[in-house]
Design a protein around this motif. Structure first.
Motif, PDB file in Angstrom:
ATOM      1  N   UNK A   1      -4.032  14.301 -14.270  1.00  0.00           N
ATOM      2  CA  UNK A   1      -2.795  14.394 -13.489  1.00  0.00           C
ATOM      3  C   UNK A   1      -1.946  13.150 -13.744  1.00  0.00           C
ATOM      4  N   UNK A   2      -0.657  13.358 -13.993  1.00  0.00           N
ATOM      5  CA  UNK A   2       0.325  12.272 -13.939  1.00  0.00           C
ATOM      6  C   UNK A   2       1.287  12.640 -12.831  1.00  0.00           C
ATOM      7  N   UNK A   3       1.324  11.830 -11.800  1.00  0.00           N
ATOM      8  CA  UNK A   3       2.159  12.155 -10.643  1.00  0.00           C
ATOM      9  C   UNK A   3       3.102  11.004 -10.352  1.00  0.00           C
ATOM     10  N   UNK A   4       4.354  11.330 -10.129  1.00  0.00           N
ATOM     11  CA  UNK A   4       5.321  10.321  -9.706  1.00  0.00           C
ATOM     12  C   UNK A   4       5.417  10.389  -8.187  1.00  0.00           C
ATOM     13  N   UNK A   5       4.938   9.343  -7.543  1.00  0.00           N
ATOM     14  CA  UNK A   5       4.973   9.267  -6.083  1.00  0.00           C
ATOM     15  C   UNK A   5       6.238   8.535  -5.671  1.00  0.00           C
ATOM     16  N   UNK A   6       6.961   9.121  -4.715  1.00  0.00           N
ATOM     17  CA  UNK A   6       8.227   8.555  -4.266  1.00  0.00           C
ATOM     18  C   UNK A   6       8.051   7.918  -2.892  1.00  0.00           C
ATOM     19  N   UNK A   7       8.172   6.617  -2.854  1.00  0.00           N
ATOM     20  CA  UNK A   7       8.003   5.865  -1.618  1.00  0.00           C
ATOM     21  C   UNK A   7       9.384   5.550  -1.048  1.00  0.00           C
ATOM     22  N   UNK A   8       9.622   5.991   0.196  1.00  0.00           N
ATOM     23  CA  UNK A   8      10.921   5.793   0.835  1.00  0.00           C
ATOM     24  C   UNK A   8      10.741   5.065   2.157  1.00  0.00           C
ATOM     25  N   UNK A   9      11.340   3.921   2.284  1.00  0.00           N
ATOM     26  CA  UNK A   9      11.214   3.153   3.522  1.00  0.00           C
ATOM     27  C   UNK A   9      11.782   3.889   4.724  1.00  0.00           C
ATOM     28  N   UNK A  10      12.854   4.680   4.515  1.00  0.00           N
ATOM     29  CA  UNK A  10      13.541   5.287   5.655  1.00  0.00           C
ATOM     30  C   UNK A  10      12.726   6.375   6.336  1.00  0.00           C
ATOM     31  N   UNK A  11      11.668   6.873   5.684  1.00  0.00           N
ATOM     32  CA  UNK A  11      10.856   7.907   6.323  1.00  0.00           C
ATOM     33  C   UNK A  11       9.904   7.321   7.361  1.00  0.00           C
ATOM     34  N   UNK A  12       9.758   5.988   7.339  1.00  0.00           N
ATOM     35  CA  UNK A  12       8.885   5.298   8.307  1.00  0.00           C
ATOM     36  C   UNK A  12       7.456   5.822   8.270  1.00  0.00           C
ATOM     37  N   UNK A  13       7.009   6.266   7.125  1.00  0.00           N
ATOM     38  CA  UNK A  13       5.616   6.695   6.984  1.00  0.00           C
ATOM     39  C   UNK A  13       5.164   6.385   5.573  1.00  0.00           C
ATOM     40  N   UNK A  14       3.989   5.863   5.455  1.00  0.00           N
ATOM     41  CA  UNK A  14       3.426   5.514   4.162  1.00  0.00           C
ATOM     42  C   UNK A  14       2.309   6.489   3.839  1.00  0.00           C
ATOM     43  N   UNK A  15       2.544   7.383   2.890  1.00  0.00           N
ATOM     44  CA  UNK A  15       1.573   8.420   2.561  1.00  0.00           C
ATOM     45  C   UNK A  15       0.730   8.077   1.346  1.00  0.00           C
ATOM     46  N   UNK A  16       1.037   6.989   0.665  1.00  0.00           N
ATOM     47  CA  UNK A  16       0.318   6.677  -0.559  1.00  0.00           C
ATOM     48  C   UNK A  16      -1.189   6.531  -0.344  1.00  0.00           C
ATOM     49  N   UNK A  17      -1.663   5.786   0.673  1.00  0.00           N
ATOM     50  CA  UNK A  17      -3.116   5.714   0.875  1.00  0.00           C
ATOM     51  C   UNK A  17      -3.763   7.078   1.096  1.00  0.00           C
ATOM     52  N   UNK A  18      -3.076   7.970   1.814  1.00  0.00           N
ATOM     53  CA  UNK A  18      -3.618   9.308   2.041  1.00  0.00           C
ATOM     54  C   UNK A  18      -3.749  10.075   0.732  1.00  0.00           C
ATOM     55  N   UNK A  19      -2.724   9.962  -0.121  1.00  0.00           N
ATOM     56  CA  UNK A  19      -2.742  10.674  -1.392  1.00  0.00           C
ATOM     57  C   UNK A  19      -3.845  10.143  -2.291  1.00  0.00           C
ATOM     58  N   UNK A  20      -3.993   8.830  -2.362  1.00  0.00           N
ATOM     59  CA  UNK A  20      -5.030   8.240  -3.207  1.00  0.00           C
ATOM     60  C   UNK A  20      -6.420   8.614  -2.703  1.00  0.00           C
ATOM     61  N   UNK A  21      -6.599   8.608  -1.386  1.00  0.00           N
ATOM     62  CA  UNK A  21      -7.888   8.998  -0.814  1.00  0.00           C
ATOM     63  C   UNK A  21      -8.194  10.459  -1.125  1.00  0.00           C
ATOM     64  N   UNK A  22      -7.174  11.306  -1.029  1.00  0.00           N
ATOM     65  CA  UNK A  22      -7.343  12.722  -1.334  1.00  0.00           C
ATOM     66  C   UNK A  22      -7.788  12.915  -2.784  1.00  0.00           C
ATOM     67  N   UNK A  23      -7.180  12.188  -3.694  1.00  0.00           N
ATOM     68  CA  UNK A  23      -7.523  12.295  -5.108  1.00  0.00           C
ATOM     69  C   UNK A  23      -8.961  11.842  -5.365  1.00  0.00           C
ATOM     70  N   UNK A  24      -9.341  10.714  -4.774  1.00  0.00           N
ATOM     71  CA  UNK A  24     -10.699  10.196  -4.956  1.00  0.00           C
ATOM     72  C   UNK A  24     -11.732  11.169  -4.383  1.00  0.00           C
ATOM     73  N   UNK A  25     -11.447  11.709  -3.213  1.00  0.00           N
ATOM     74  CA  UNK A  25     -12.373  12.651  -2.573  1.00  0.00           C
ATOM     75  C   UNK A  25     -12.550  13.938  -3.369  1.00  0.00           C
ATOM     76  N   UNK A  26     -11.605  14.212  -4.261  1.00  0.00           N
ATOM     77  CA  UNK A  26     -11.699  15.429  -5.064  1.00  0.00           C
ATOM     78  C   UNK A  26     -12.140  15.135  -6.499  1.00  0.00           C
ATOM     79  N   UNK A  27     -12.691  13.940  -6.727  1.00  0.00           N
ATOM     80  CA  UNK A  27     -13.329  13.677  -8.012  1.00  0.00           C
ATOM     81  C   UNK A  27     -12.487  12.985  -9.055  1.00  0.00           C
ATOM     82  N   UNK A  28     -11.373  12.365  -8.649  1.00  0.00           N
ATOM     83  CA  UNK A  28     -10.512  11.677  -9.607  1.00  0.00           C
ATOM     84  C   UNK A  28     -10.577  10.159  -9.421  1.00  0.00           C
ATOM     85  N   UNK A  29     -10.494   9.451 -10.521  1.00  0.00           N
ATOM     86  CA  UNK A  29     -10.201   8.025 -10.466  1.00  0.00           C
ATOM     87  C   UNK A  29      -8.741   7.854 -10.886  1.00  0.00           C
ATOM     88  N   UNK A  30      -8.141   6.757 -10.495  1.00  0.00           N
ATOM     89  CA  UNK A  30      -6.703   6.639 -10.721  1.00  0.00           C
ATOM     90  C   UNK A  30      -6.328   5.216 -11.131  1.00  0.00           C
TER      91      UNK A  30
END
Length: 277
Positions: free
Chosen positions: A225-254
């Motif tokens: 997988x090559x994924x472009x993650x878009x981080x936006x300060x104005x959303x007031x939520x940081x989803x990157x740790x959740x996404x990385x954890x999801x990937x690791x839990x499903x058998x991927x290193x990143x």
């Protein structure tokens, strides 16, 4: 290729990057000619589509500003180079007007590519480029991907081909068009694909959740997988740790590739995923 407030410095940086590309001399000259053409014409032709050849393939963009950006992003920045890895089946999700699709075809001529793009204008350009280049084994679907099926308003920018998003704050433009939304899990083949390129302008979390719930987010179904993650300060939520954890839990290193943008609150991060060994 980094952006600069100083056009001359940015121009010189880009020329140096072209000189160092891992291509043949003829291929580097092709990229250089296309970049110089787009860089010049975007200053004198504000409107009208851009037609140009890169690595022997015809590319089409809605204007020369978009063409210059895409050349720098894909052919000079080389985010989609995988070394000597063999790619037989590729899903290009967020294909835009096809620069990445054509780049993949230049690297892997025998590959089967499924290109998905929600913007009607860009999808039309992509289909035309495939036809003009007489390229085989590329299928195009005009749709967005998400965690539901139906229709949704897509915020679009007429001046730039890369700013459209379901998130109005992301694009900053009021123009919109209705587009079909599909679940990627419903159209993936049952056999393993070699690469999922995911550039969906803020919808990456929804796509991964759908793949997870459908038991498709596994190296047995999607090898890389090559994924472009878009981080936006104005959303007031940081989803990157959740996404990385999801990937690791499903058998991927990143691994991550990110550069701080000191002129904007937005930051785009490339996430490269491959199976854990």
């Amino acid at each position: 290729v980094s952006q600069s407030r100083y056009p001359r410095a940015d121009f010189i940086t880009t020329l140096n990057a072209i000189r160092k590309l891992p291509f043949s001399l003829g291929q580097r000259m092709s990229v250089l000619r296309s970049f110089l053409k787009a860089s010049f014409l975007r200053r004198i032709k504000k409107q009208g589509r851009a037609d140009l050849f890169i690595l022997g393939l015809k590319h089409i963009a809605p204007n020369w500003k978009s063409a210059e950006f895409l050349i720098k992003d894909i052919y000079i920045g080389l985010p989609y180079m995988f070394g000597n890895k063999k790619m037989s089946t590729i899903f290009d999700v967020g294909a835009n007007c096809g620069f990445a699709t054509l780049f993949f075809k230049s690297l892997y001529p025998a590959s089967q590519i499924f290109a998905i793009e929600p913007q009607k204008r860009e999808s039309t350009f992509l289909c035309e480029a495939i036809s003009k280049n007489n390229i085989q084994n590329v299928q195009v679907l005009t749709a967005a991907v998400g965690d539901f099926e139906g229709n949704m308003e897509l915020s679009v920018c007429s001046e730039s081909t890369v700013l459209s998003s379901f998130t109005a704050e992301r694009s900053g433009f009021e123009n919109s068009e209705t587009t079909q939304v599909v679940r990627l899990s419903r159209i993936l083949p049952l056999t393993q694909i070699d690469l999922l390129k995911l550039d969906v302008e803020g919808a990456e979390g929804a796509v991964l959740r759908d793949l997870s719930k459908s038991e498709c987010l596994t190296p047995k179904r999607i090898k890389n997988i090559i994924m472009e993650y878009h981080h936006f300060d104005f959303l007031n939520s940081e989803r990157l740790p959740e996404i990385l954890e999801l990937l690791v839990n499903h058998g991927y290193k990143y691994s991550l590739d990110a550069r701080k943008n000191i002129f904007s609150h937005n930051q785009d991060i490339l996430i490269y995923c491959e199976p854990m060994t």
